[in-house]
Design a protein around this motif. Structure first.
Motif, PDB file in Angstrom:
ATOM      1  N   PHE A   1     -82.033  58.661 -53.606  1.00  0.00           N
ATOM      2  CA  PHE A   1     -82.019  57.698 -52.510  1.00  0.00           C
ATOM      3  C   PHE A   1     -81.541  58.334 -51.211  1.00  0.00           C
ATOM      4  CE2 PHE A   1     -81.856  55.172 -56.330  1.00  0.00           C
ATOM      5  CZ  PHE A   1     -82.704  54.113 -56.038  1.00  0.00           C
ATOM      6  N   ILE A   2     -82.189  57.965 -50.119  1.00  0.00           N
ATOM      7  CA  ILE A   2     -81.755  58.355 -48.780  1.00  0.00           C
ATOM      8  C   ILE A   2     -80.802  57.264 -48.325  1.00  0.00           C
ATOM      9  CG2 ILE A   2     -82.461  58.792 -46.402  1.00  0.00           C
ATOM     10  CD1 ILE A   2     -85.274  59.463 -47.577  1.00  0.00           C
ATOM     11  N   LYS A   3     -79.549  57.635 -48.086  1.00  0.00           N
ATOM     12  CA  LYS A   3     -78.505  56.657 -47.779  1.00  0.00           C
ATOM     13  C   LYS A   3     -78.068  56.781 -46.321  1.00  0.00           C
ATOM     14  CE  LYS A   3     -76.719  56.989 -52.486  1.00  0.00           C
ATOM     15  NZ  LYS A   3     -75.516  57.238 -53.293  1.00  0.00           N
ATOM     16  N   GLY A   4     -78.379  55.764 -45.557  1.00  0.00           N
ATOM     17  CA  GLY A   4     -77.943  55.702 -44.168  1.00  0.00           C
ATOM     18  C   GLY A   4     -76.823  54.696 -44.007  1.00  0.00           C
ATOM     19  N   SER A   5     -76.389  54.495 -42.785  1.00  0.00           N
ATOM     20  CA  SER A   5     -75.280  53.564 -42.550  1.00  0.00           C
ATOM     21  C   SER A   5     -75.708  52.103 -42.702  1.00  0.00           C
ATOM     22  CB  SER A   5     -74.678  53.788 -41.170  1.00  0.00           C
ATOM     23  OG  SER A   5     -75.655  53.565 -40.175  1.00  0.00           O
TER      24      SER A   5
END
Length: 80
Positions: free
Chosen positions: A52-56
């Protein structure tokens, strides 16, 4: 002008949108930013960081972009 206290909106206005195949989690609506961020962070912490690409404010599945989680401030992001 709407009255607000710090971190609290008038009514349920913060949304953690859960799209796709997340069996343990569902879309939830919150009164406070703190509650919404805690739920979003709980989801983010439970997911494999290589998949998973985890952003804010977003989480996107590398294998299926239809699987995503979005932290939305309805007043700001939806233009209310």
């Amino acid at each position: 002008m709407k009255s607000q206290t710090r971190g609290v909106t008038n009514g349920k206005k913060l949304i953690v949108e859960v799209w796709g195949d997340f069996t343990e989690y569902s879309t939830e609506v919150f009164y406070t930013r703190q509650e919404a961020e805690e739920y979003f962070k709980k989801i983010r912490a439970s997911l494999n960081s290589t998949r998973f690409i985890k952003g804010s404010t977003t989480i996107t599945d590398n294998e299926d972009e239809n699987n995503c989680v979005i932290l939305t401030d309805a007043l700001k992001d939806l233009g209310e």
